[in-house]
Every structure is written in C-alpha cells, then in structure tokens.
Design an enzyme around this catalytic site. Structure first.
Site, PDB file in Angstrom:
ATOM      1  CB  CYS A 187     -11.261  23.213  18.358  1.00  0.00           C
ATOM      2  SG  CYS A 187     -11.714  24.697  17.474  1.00  0.00           S
TER       3      CYS A 187
ATOM      4  CE1 TYR B 223      -2.859   2.510   5.279  1.00  0.00           C
ATOM      5  CE2 TYR B 223      -0.528   2.911   4.930  1.00  0.00           C
ATOM      6  CZ  TYR B 223      -1.610   2.059   4.912  1.00  0.00           C
ATOM      7  OH  TYR B 223      -1.436   0.757   4.518  1.00  0.00           O
TER       8      TYR B 223
ATOM      9  N   GLY C  26       0.850  -1.192   0.000  1.00  0.00           N
ATOM     10  CA  GLY C  26       0.000   0.000   0.000  1.00  0.00           C
ATOM     11  C   GLY C  26       0.882   1.237   0.000  1.00  0.00           C
TER      12      GLY C  26
ATOM     13  NE  ARG D  73       0.715   7.561   8.715  1.00  0.00           N
ATOM     14  CZ  ARG D  73       2.033   7.708   8.683  1.00  0.00           C
ATOM     15  NH1 ARG D  73       2.572   8.815   8.230  1.00  0.00           N
ATOM     16  NH2 ARG D  73       2.818   6.754   9.112  1.00  0.00           N
TER      17      ARG D  73
ATOM     18  CE1 TYR E 207      -0.715   5.467  13.110  1.00  0.00           C
ATOM     19  CE2 TYR E 207       1.035   6.807  12.168  1.00  0.00           C
ATOM     20  CZ  TYR E 207      -0.077   5.993  12.018  1.00  0.00           C
ATOM     21  OH  TYR E 207      -0.545   5.725  10.752  1.00  0.00           O
TER      22      TYR E 207
HETATM   23  C1  LIG Z   1      -2.269  -2.574   5.982  1.00  0.00           C
HETATM   24  C2  LIG Z   1      -2.248  -3.812   5.193  1.00  0.00           C
HETATM   25  C3  LIG Z   1      -1.540  -3.867   3.991  1.00  0.00           C
HETATM   26  C4  LIG Z   1      -0.727  -2.707   3.447  1.00  0.00           C
HETATM   27  O1  LIG Z   1       0.347  -2.346   4.266  1.00  0.00           O
HETATM   28  P1  LIG Z   1       1.425  -1.275   3.752  1.00  0.00           P
HETATM   29  O2  LIG Z   1       2.336  -1.136   4.914  1.00  0.00           O
HETATM   30  O3  LIG Z   1       0.717  -0.019   3.410  1.00  0.00           O
HETATM   31  O4  LIG Z   1       2.108  -1.869   2.557  1.00  0.00           O
HETATM   32  C5  LIG Z   1      -1.609  -5.031   3.258  1.00  0.00           C
HETATM   33  N1  LIG Z   1      -2.335  -6.094   3.670  1.00  0.00           N
HETATM   34  C6  LIG Z   1      -3.028  -6.075   4.834  1.00  0.00           C
HETATM   35  C7  LIG Z   1      -3.812  -7.260   5.225  1.00  0.00           C
HETATM   36  C8  LIG Z   1      -3.003  -4.940   5.627  1.00  0.00           C
HETATM   37  O5  LIG Z   1      -3.675  -4.940   6.784  1.00  0.00           O
END
Ligand SMILES: *Cc1c(COP(=O)(O)O)cnc(C)c1O
Length: 431
Positions: A361, A390, A292, A330, A334
């Site tokens: 706020c 994200y 991702g 984000r 964290y």
């Molecule tokens: C969050 C997630 C991803 C993607 O993670 P990245 O760190 O953004 O690559 C892929 N598969 C599952 C099941 C996830 O929960």
C-alpha cells in the site's frame, strides 16, 4: 539479455540452470527467489584462484554477506575457501551457526555495539575493522577482559568515491565510515591503535563504492593506501601487513551494464600493487577484497505471478505482481534498474511502457517502469533478473506480507534453502 544460466526452453518458458521457471513457480509458489548455485560457486572460484596466483601468500577474498545472508550461503562460502565479511551480530550469528570458520570472518560496521564486539572477540573472528576511536578503546578493553590479543584493521577514507560510471578523487571526508587520510585523522588513529596493548593492527581497509564498472578507482585506491602504508612506516617504524580494498565490482542488471570480468578487474589491481610496492619500497601486503554483488547478484532471479493488468489509456499500463518492495525495495529506494521478462512466453506481441507494481500500500511500490513484455496475461509468471544481491537481505514484512522462499538450483535440480514465511512466523514476537 539473459544472465548466465538462463535460457528459453522448447516450451517457450524461461529456464534457470535447466529448471523450467513456470514449474518452479507451480512447485514452490511465488514470489520466489531462485539462486543459481553453479554461478555462485564459479564466481567464488574465479576470485580465489586469481588471488592465490597473483597476490602474496595468505591473501584471500571475503564474500560481503550483507548482499545475501543465510545459512546455506555461508556453507557454500566455507566450501569454496572464501572468507566472509559481516556487519552485524545477526550476520555473525548466522555465519557461526553455519559453522563458518571464525578466523576467516571480518567484522565491519560504523557503530558496532559493545555486545556485538564482545561476541566477535569471544568467538575469535579473524579481524575486526575498527571504524572510530570510541570503538578502538572499547575493543581494547573488551579484548583485555577476554584475555586475548584481537587482530584489527582500520576503516580508511582514501579520498576516492566511485559509483557505476564515474568516480571522484576528493570530497569523501563527508562519510559516516572510517578515518580520513587527508585531514590526518587516519594517521592519528593508526598511532593510537599501535598503543593499544590488547589489539594488533595488521590491516587497512577501504570500500570506495558499489556497482563499479571501471578498474581505475580500485588501482587509484590501492596506490593511495600503499602510499599511506609508507607514511605510517616513516612515522612509526612499523609496517601494515594487509591491504583490504573492500567490495564494489558491478553486476549486469540491464543491457546497458557491462561489468568487467573478475580477472579483468583484478589484473590491473595486482599490477598496481606490485609496482607501487616496488617504487616505494613497501613490503607487499596480504591482499583482501570483499565482493558481494559480483558473486551473488546475477545468480538470482525473482519469479512473480501476474495478478492484474490496468491499462490507463495514452498514459501507461500497470501490471501488478504478488510481491513488491517487501522483497525488492531497490527501485523504490533508488530507482535501481532491472530486466523484467515474461517467463511464460518466448514469442508473441510485445507490449511496451509497462509499469510493474508491487502489492504494497504505497504508490512508490514499483519494481520497474518502462518495461516491455511479451503478451502479458493474468497468471503468467514474470521474472526479474539479477536479484541475488540486496533483495532478500533488504526484505521486510511491510503490510505483514510474508517474505518469499529462496531455492537453489543446480544441474536441473532444485532445493529450498530459505522457507517461505508463514502467517504464524509473523506472530513470533508479538505478545
Ligand atoms: C557493501 C560492502 C561490500 C560489498 O560491496 P559490493 O558492491 O556488493 O561488492 C564490501 N565491503 C564493505 C565494507 C561494504 O560496506
């Protein structure tokens, strides 16, 4: 350090793929998410090409669409021959509306609702990655009612957890996701899944963490999973035919991040799978991963307008921007690190120890602390880098702030892919 596609042009303005950031801000307004289409497509091509050349026929990467989900991203993923993974009915609905081929969608989640499972079975998603036994039996019934044999995977906890610089090999039983190998529940789940008449178990899946910079947690996870394939075969006489290692490859947020190149990360994984399969006599499975962040993260830049500057003598300087945790939660969530630049200036006096604050706020509504900026002035355009993953997908209407527009830039051209929300949109569901 600038992410790929970013430069400063002859006017001293930040440029994204040949588009002047200050002109984009003037044309589309701020806050503005700017996505680099060439970088997204190029990242996809590197994943698909490597996997085609180095893994068993039928292997393909799935884009983890929770990182950024909208119609255009699914269209791009379809064009780039990717699969996608979805984690809710909403992501599934968006993918289907974009005409993403259902058989290349993997559906995840630790508490899919009966309605979501029905929707997934009826539209013919490629795999449903089952998380728990309640879901397994519910899905078996839903598939029976629909008169189909649904292909499934099982979410496995391999006992490896990784984040950025370190990883641990045990103690991962305590996670809300999936079945643990260590305590025997994974094997029990496999056996029960094989008994389900309307389900076909073909895949084992694990996801060991995110923002990982090292290849060893992945090769270790692959070995643990393949050893489990072998155990399953010895216990049941059946082979699992697909291995899915989830997502997790990191992106670069600041100078201190140096993620592996896609090929650098996958080469040892391919080798570990081949050698482990040979060693154990396991037939080489089809391979899937779910990147991702490493596909869309560095492709995103957020532009804000600098609204005001508060110098608190001997303490720090607050600079407020026209967005905040409503478009990028984000740091508040964290303490995620980001690089912030003055997109309006390439030269001038540097001001240090700046806190970039949002307009919500909440005192905790900060985008970043300890930032250095070139000659910040009211009206300047500030850029936050690596906001492709994200950010929009976690955005909210807190304080009834409108979610920003997203534009796609490519070869000096720009187009809107998500419209800026309007005040009227806020009332859509109010009665
Ligand atoms: C969050 C997630 C991803 C993607 O993670 P990245 O760190 O953004 O690559 C892929 N598969 C599952 C099941 C996830 O929960």
């Amino acid at each position: 350090m600038l992410t790929p596609g970013l430069t400063f042009n002859e006017k001293g303005h930040l440029s994204v793929e040949g588009c002047d950031a200050t002109e984009l801000a003037a044309k589309y307004g701020t806050p503005l998410y700017v996505m680099n289409e060439s970088l997204i497509r190029n990242n996809c091509r590197r994943y698909t090409a490597f996997i085609k050349d180095n893994f068993k026929n039928g292997s393909f990467p799935c884009y983890a669409s929770k990182a950024l989900s909208c119609l255009e991203i699914y269209r791009i993923m379809a064009e780039e021959q990717m699969g996608v993974d979805v984690v809710s009915g909403g992501e599934l609905y968006t993918a289907l509306t974009a005409e993403f081929p259902a058989n290349r969608i993997f559906f995840h989640g630790n508490n899919k609702t009966p309605d979501e499972l029905k929707m997934a079975v009826e539209c013919g998603v490629g795999r449903i990655i089952v998380d728990n036994l309640t879901e397994l039996h519910l899905l078996d019934e839903i598939a029976a009612e629909a008169g189909v044999i649904q292909k499934i995977g099982l979410r496995i906890k391999p006992g490896i957890e990784a984040h950025t610089h370190d990883y641990i090999r045990t103690g991962q039983i305590d996670s809300k996701f999936g079945f643990s190998i260590e305590n025997g529940e994974a094997l029990e789940a496999v056996k029960e899944a094989f008994e389900c008449e309307n389900l076909e178990l073909c895949q084992l899946h694990c996801h060991i963490g995110s923002q990982i910079f090292d290849t060893q947690p992945f090769t270790d996870a692959a070995k643990v999973m393949l050893q489990f394939f072998d155990v399953i075969h010895k216990e049941t006489g059946k082979w699992i035919t697909e291995l899915n290692l989830g997502g997790g490859l990191g992106a670069s947020y600041t100078d201190s991040d140096s993620p592996l190149e896609i090929e650098e990360y996958l080469t040892p994984v391919a080798e570990a799978i081949k050698s482990t399969c040979e060693e154990l006599g396991v037939p080489e499975p089809e391979f899937h991963i779910e990147p991702g962040r490493s596909i869309v993260g560095e492709a995103g830049t957020t532009l804000y307008t600098l609204g005001n500057i508060k110098e608190i003598k001997d303490i720090r300087t607050y600079i407020s921007v026209d967005g905040g945790m409503s478009d990028n939660i984000r740091y508040a969530l964290y303490q995620a690190e980001y690089t912030v630049l003055n997109a309006s200036k390439a030269q001038g006096n540097v001001v240090d120890n700046i806190t970039i604050a949002g307009k919500c706020c909440e005192s905790g509504d900060l985008i970043q602390e300890g930032v250095s900026l070139i000659d910040p002035q009211v009206g300047d355009i500030l850029a936050v880098l690596t906001t492709g993953a994200y950010n929009y997908s976690m955005a909210s209407n807190y304080n009834r702030i409108l979610r920003p527009a997203m534009i796609m830039v490519k070869d000096g051209n720009s187009r809107v892919i998500i419209q800026r929300e309007s005040y009227n949109d806020l009332l859509n569901n109010d009665i």
